[in-house]
Design an enzyme around this catalytic site. Structure first.
Site, PDB file in Angstrom:
ATOM      1  CG  HIS A  17      -1.927  -0.785   1.586  1.00 42.33           C
ATOM      2  ND1 HIS A  17      -2.173  -1.888   2.651  1.00 42.33           N
ATOM      3  CD2 HIS A  17      -3.081  -1.439   0.494  1.00 42.33           C
ATOM      4  CE1 HIS A  17      -3.159  -2.573   2.212  1.00 42.33           C
ATOM      5  NE2 HIS A  17      -3.543  -2.342   1.041  1.00 42.33           N
ATOM      6  CE  LYS A  41     -11.673  -6.832   2.549  1.00 48.21           C
ATOM      7  NZ  LYS A  41     -10.841  -6.957   1.710  1.00 48.21           N
ATOM      8  NE  ARG A  93      -2.964  -7.402  -4.163  1.00 50.39           N
ATOM      9  CZ  ARG A  93      -3.800  -7.441  -2.975  1.00 50.39           C
ATOM     10  NH1 ARG A  93      -3.356  -7.998  -2.126  1.00 50.39           N
ATOM     11  NH2 ARG A  93      -5.061  -7.258  -3.156  1.00 50.39           N
ATOM     12  CB  SER A 131      -4.228  -6.494   4.753  1.00 48.52           C
ATOM     13  OG  SER A 131      -4.152  -5.113   4.222  1.00 48.52           O
TER      14      SER A 131
HETATM   15  P1  ADP Z   1      -9.876  -3.796  -0.615  1.00 46.53           P
HETATM   16  O1  ADP Z   1     -10.418  -4.179   0.557  1.00 46.53           O
HETATM   17  O2  ADP Z   1     -10.518  -2.511  -1.344  1.00 46.53           O
HETATM   18  O3  ADP Z   1      -9.231  -4.603  -1.446  1.00 46.53           O
HETATM   19  P2  ADP Z   1      -7.054  -3.176   0.255  1.00 46.53           P
HETATM   20  O4  ADP Z   1      -6.865  -2.338   1.474  1.00 46.53           O
HETATM   21  O5  ADP Z   1      -6.903  -4.826   0.444  1.00 46.53           O
HETATM   22  O6  ADP Z   1      -8.558  -2.899   0.156  1.00 46.53           O
HETATM   23  O7  ADP Z   1      -6.406  -2.670  -0.751  1.00 46.53           O
HETATM   24  C1  ADP Z   1      -6.694  -1.260  -1.511  1.00 46.53           C
HETATM   25  C2  ADP Z   1      -5.847  -1.255  -2.783  1.00 46.53           C
HETATM   26  O8  ADP Z   1      -4.484  -1.538  -2.592  1.00 46.53           O
HETATM   27  C3  ADP Z   1      -6.548  -2.243  -3.889  1.00 46.53           C
HETATM   28  O9  ADP Z   1      -6.599  -1.657  -5.158  1.00 46.53           O
HETATM   29  C4  ADP Z   1      -5.548  -3.235  -3.724  1.00 46.53           C
HETATM   30  O10 ADP Z   1      -5.334  -4.045  -5.337  1.00 46.53           O
HETATM   31  C5  ADP Z   1      -3.976  -2.568  -3.584  1.00 46.53           C
HETATM   32  N1  ADP Z   1      -3.118  -3.274  -3.024  1.00 46.53           N
HETATM   33  C6  ADP Z   1      -3.057  -4.197  -1.642  1.00 46.53           C
HETATM   34  N2  ADP Z   1      -2.160  -4.684  -1.627  1.00 46.53           N
HETATM   35  C7  ADP Z   1      -1.006  -4.041  -2.583  1.00 46.53           C
HETATM   36  C8  ADP Z   1       0.248  -4.650  -3.008  1.00 46.53           C
HETATM   37  N3  ADP Z   1       0.935  -5.448  -2.391  1.00 46.53           N
HETATM   38  N4  ADP Z   1       0.610  -3.967  -4.110  1.00 46.53           N
HETATM   39  C9  ADP Z   1      -0.016  -3.091  -4.795  1.00 46.53           C
HETATM   40  N5  ADP Z   1      -1.213  -2.784  -4.461  1.00 46.53           N
HETATM   41  C10 ADP Z   1      -1.765  -3.297  -3.224  1.00 46.53           C
END
Ligand code: ADP
Length: 166
Positions: A17, A41, A93, A131
Protein backbone atom coordinates in the site's frame (compact mmCIF):
# COMPACT_ATOMS: atom_id res chain seq x y z
CA UNK A 1 -5.86 21.04 -8.78
CA UNK A 2 -5.71 17.28 -9.33
CA UNK A 3 -7.05 15.26 -6.42
CA UNK A 4 -6.83 11.48 -6.24
CA UNK A 5 -8.63 9.06 -3.93
CA UNK A 6 -6.94 5.83 -2.86
CA UNK A 7 -9.68 3.71 -1.28
CA UNK A 8 -9.28 0.46 0.60
CA UNK A 9 -9.75 -1.34 3.86
CA UNK A 10 -6.08 -1.11 4.90
CA UNK A 11 -6.54 -3.82 7.53
CA UNK A 12 -3.65 -3.06 8.17
CA UNK A 13 -1.56 -0.93 5.78
CA UNK A 14 1.28 -2.91 4.19
CA UNK A 15 4.47 -1.90 2.38
CA UNK A 16 2.59 -2.67 -0.86
CA UNK A 17 0.00 0.00 0.00
CA UNK A 18 2.75 2.44 1.00
CA UNK A 19 4.49 1.96 -2.33
CA UNK A 20 1.24 2.83 -4.16
CA UNK A 21 0.69 5.87 -1.89
CA UNK A 22 4.19 7.23 -2.62
CA UNK A 23 3.92 6.67 -6.38
CA UNK A 24 0.35 8.02 -6.65
CA UNK A 25 1.15 11.11 -4.60
CA UNK A 26 3.71 12.12 -7.26
CA UNK A 27 0.99 12.11 -9.91
CA UNK A 28 -1.61 14.29 -8.20
CA UNK A 29 -1.57 17.52 -6.21
CA UNK A 30 -3.39 15.87 -3.31
CA UNK A 31 -4.03 12.26 -2.47
CA UNK A 32 -6.87 11.34 -0.12
CA UNK A 33 -6.64 7.86 1.37
CA UNK A 34 -10.22 6.67 1.88
CA UNK A 35 -10.57 4.09 4.61
CA UNK A 36 -13.71 2.02 4.15
CA UNK A 37 -15.98 1.63 7.14
CA UNK A 38 -18.85 -0.30 5.55
CA UNK A 39 -17.08 -3.24 4.04
CA UNK A 40 -18.90 -6.54 4.09
CA UNK A 41 -15.82 -8.36 5.34
CA UNK A 42 -15.19 -7.91 9.05
CA UNK A 43 -11.93 -6.14 9.84
CA UNK A 44 -9.52 -6.99 12.66
CA UNK A 45 -8.56 -3.35 13.20
CA UNK A 46 -11.18 -0.71 13.94
CA UNK A 47 -11.54 2.15 11.52
CA UNK A 48 -9.90 4.45 14.10
CA UNK A 49 -6.89 2.12 14.31
CA UNK A 50 -6.60 1.79 10.54
CA UNK A 51 -6.76 5.58 10.13
CA UNK A 52 -4.22 6.08 12.92
CA UNK A 53 -1.77 3.59 11.38
CA UNK A 54 -2.04 5.38 8.03
CA UNK A 55 -1.49 8.76 9.69
CA UNK A 56 1.66 7.47 11.43
CA UNK A 57 2.98 6.16 8.12
CA UNK A 58 2.18 9.42 6.28
CA UNK A 59 4.04 11.35 8.97
CA UNK A 60 7.03 8.99 9.00
CA UNK A 61 7.37 9.39 5.22
CA UNK A 62 6.98 13.20 5.28
CA UNK A 63 3.91 13.03 3.07
CA UNK A 64 1.67 15.20 5.25
CA UNK A 65 1.60 18.13 2.84
CA UNK A 66 0.35 15.93 -0.03
CA UNK A 67 -1.58 13.08 1.54
CA UNK A 68 -4.48 13.00 3.99
CA UNK A 69 -6.49 10.16 5.46
CA UNK A 70 -10.29 10.10 5.74
CA UNK A 71 -12.72 7.35 6.60
CA UNK A 72 -15.89 6.97 4.59
CA UNK A 73 -18.96 4.81 4.16
CA UNK A 74 -21.43 4.64 1.34
CA UNK A 75 -20.56 4.76 -2.33
CA UNK A 76 -16.95 5.37 -3.31
CA UNK A 77 -18.00 7.70 -6.14
CA UNK A 78 -20.00 9.85 -3.70
CA UNK A 79 -16.96 10.11 -1.44
CA UNK A 80 -14.75 10.91 -4.44
CA UNK A 81 -17.18 13.63 -5.59
CA UNK A 82 -17.34 15.12 -2.09
CA UNK A 83 -13.53 15.32 -2.10
CA UNK A 84 -13.53 16.93 -5.58
CA UNK A 85 -11.42 14.06 -6.86
CA UNK A 86 -10.62 13.52 -10.52
CA UNK A 87 -9.07 10.09 -10.05
CA UNK A 88 -9.55 6.90 -8.11
CA UNK A 89 -6.26 5.07 -7.51
CA UNK A 90 -6.10 1.29 -7.24
CA UNK A 91 -3.30 -1.25 -7.17
CA UNK A 92 -3.06 -4.39 -9.28
CA UNK A 93 -1.06 -7.32 -7.98
CA UNK A 94 -1.85 -10.43 -9.96
CA UNK A 95 -4.29 -11.39 -12.66
CA UNK A 96 -6.62 -12.47 -9.85
CA UNK A 97 -7.16 -8.78 -8.96
CA UNK A 98 -8.03 -7.91 -12.55
CA UNK A 99 -11.65 -9.06 -12.94
CA UNK A 100 -12.81 -7.43 -9.74
CA UNK A 101 -10.90 -4.20 -10.33
CA UNK A 102 -12.10 -3.92 -13.95
CA UNK A 103 -15.73 -4.37 -12.88
CA UNK A 104 -15.32 -1.80 -10.10
CA UNK A 105 -13.66 0.76 -12.38
CA UNK A 106 -16.26 0.33 -15.14
CA UNK A 107 -19.17 0.55 -12.69
CA UNK A 108 -17.74 3.67 -11.07
CA UNK A 109 -17.20 5.21 -14.50
CA UNK A 110 -20.85 4.53 -15.39
CA UNK A 111 -21.97 6.16 -12.16
CA UNK A 112 -19.71 9.22 -12.48
CA UNK A 113 -18.07 9.53 -15.93
CA UNK A 114 -15.90 12.49 -14.94
CA UNK A 115 -13.98 10.44 -12.37
CA UNK A 116 -11.47 8.00 -13.86
CA UNK A 117 -9.63 5.08 -12.27
CA UNK A 118 -5.84 4.83 -12.47
CA UNK A 119 -4.11 1.51 -11.81
CA UNK A 120 -0.63 1.09 -10.46
CA UNK A 121 0.93 -2.29 -10.99
CA UNK A 122 2.58 -3.62 -7.88
CA UNK A 123 6.33 -3.63 -7.50
CA UNK A 124 7.68 -7.14 -7.94
CA UNK A 125 8.79 -7.33 -4.32
CA UNK A 126 5.24 -6.66 -3.06
CA UNK A 127 3.26 -8.69 -5.58
CA UNK A 128 2.59 -11.48 -3.06
CA UNK A 129 1.77 -9.10 -0.22
CA UNK A 130 -1.69 -8.51 1.20
CA UNK A 131 -3.18 -7.38 4.50
CA UNK A 132 -4.60 -10.87 4.97
CA UNK A 133 -1.09 -12.39 4.74
CA UNK A 134 0.10 -9.95 7.38
CA UNK A 135 -2.87 -10.78 9.63
CA UNK A 136 -2.24 -14.49 9.28
CA UNK A 137 1.47 -14.20 10.16
CA UNK A 138 0.84 -11.79 13.05
CA UNK A 139 -1.87 -14.02 14.50
CA UNK A 140 0.78 -16.73 14.97
CA UNK A 141 3.35 -14.28 16.33
CA UNK A 142 5.48 -14.50 13.13
CA UNK A 143 7.83 -11.82 11.83
CA UNK A 144 5.92 -9.06 9.99
CA UNK A 145 8.72 -6.47 9.90
CA UNK A 146 9.44 -6.95 6.22
CA UNK A 147 5.76 -6.59 5.29
CA UNK A 148 4.45 -3.50 7.10
CA UNK A 149 5.91 -0.07 7.93
CA UNK A 150 8.13 -0.17 11.03
CA UNK A 151 5.97 2.31 12.98
CA UNK A 152 2.93 -0.01 13.08
CA UNK A 153 4.65 -3.34 13.83
CA UNK A 154 4.26 -3.24 17.61
CA UNK A 155 0.63 -2.10 17.45
CA UNK A 156 -0.22 -5.01 15.16
CA UNK A 157 1.32 -7.48 17.61
CA UNK A 158 -0.42 -5.71 20.53
CA UNK A 159 -3.78 -6.15 18.81
CA UNK A 160 -3.31 -9.89 18.49
CA UNK A 161 -2.19 -10.10 22.11
CA UNK A 162 -5.29 -8.16 23.16
CA UNK A 163 -7.60 -10.52 21.31
CA UNK A 164 -5.78 -13.45 22.82
CA UNK A 165 -4.42 -14.97 19.65
CA UNK A 166 -0.70 -14.96 20.56
P1 ADP B 1 -9.84 -3.59 -0.63
O1 ADP B 1 -10.57 -4.18 0.53
O2 ADP B 1 -10.53 -2.44 -1.29
O3 ADP B 1 -9.28 -4.60 -1.62
P2 ADP B 1 -7.16 -3.28 0.35
O4 ADP B 1 -6.77 -2.51 1.54
O5 ADP B 1 -6.95 -4.76 0.40
O6 ADP B 1 -8.63 -2.87 0.07
O7 ADP B 1 -6.40 -2.73 -0.92
C1 ADP B 1 -6.55 -1.41 -1.37
C2 ADP B 1 -5.93 -1.28 -2.75
O8 ADP B 1 -4.53 -1.52 -2.66
C3 ADP B 1 -6.46 -2.26 -3.79
O9 ADP B 1 -6.50 -1.60 -5.04
C4 ADP B 1 -5.42 -3.35 -3.81
O10 ADP B 1 -5.36 -4.01 -5.06
C5 ADP B 1 -4.15 -2.53 -3.57
N1 ADP B 1 -3.09 -3.33 -2.99
C6 ADP B 1 -3.13 -4.09 -1.88
N2 ADP B 1 -1.95 -4.72 -1.65
C7 ADP B 1 -1.12 -4.33 -2.67
C8 ADP B 1 0.23 -4.63 -3.03
N3 ADP B 1 0.97 -5.50 -2.33
N4 ADP B 1 0.75 -4.04 -4.14
C9 ADP B 1 -0.03 -3.20 -4.87
N5 ADP B 1 -1.31 -2.88 -4.60
C10 ADP B 1 -1.86 -3.42 -3.52
Amino acid sequence: MKIGIYPGSFDPITLGHLDIIIRASKLVDHLVIGVLTNISKKTIFTVEERVQFLNWVIKENNLESKVKVESFNGLLVDFAKAQNASFIVRGLRAVTDFDYELQLAQTNHKLVPEIDTIFFTTRLEYSYLSSSTVREIASFGGDIKQFVPECIVQSVYDKYKAIGSV
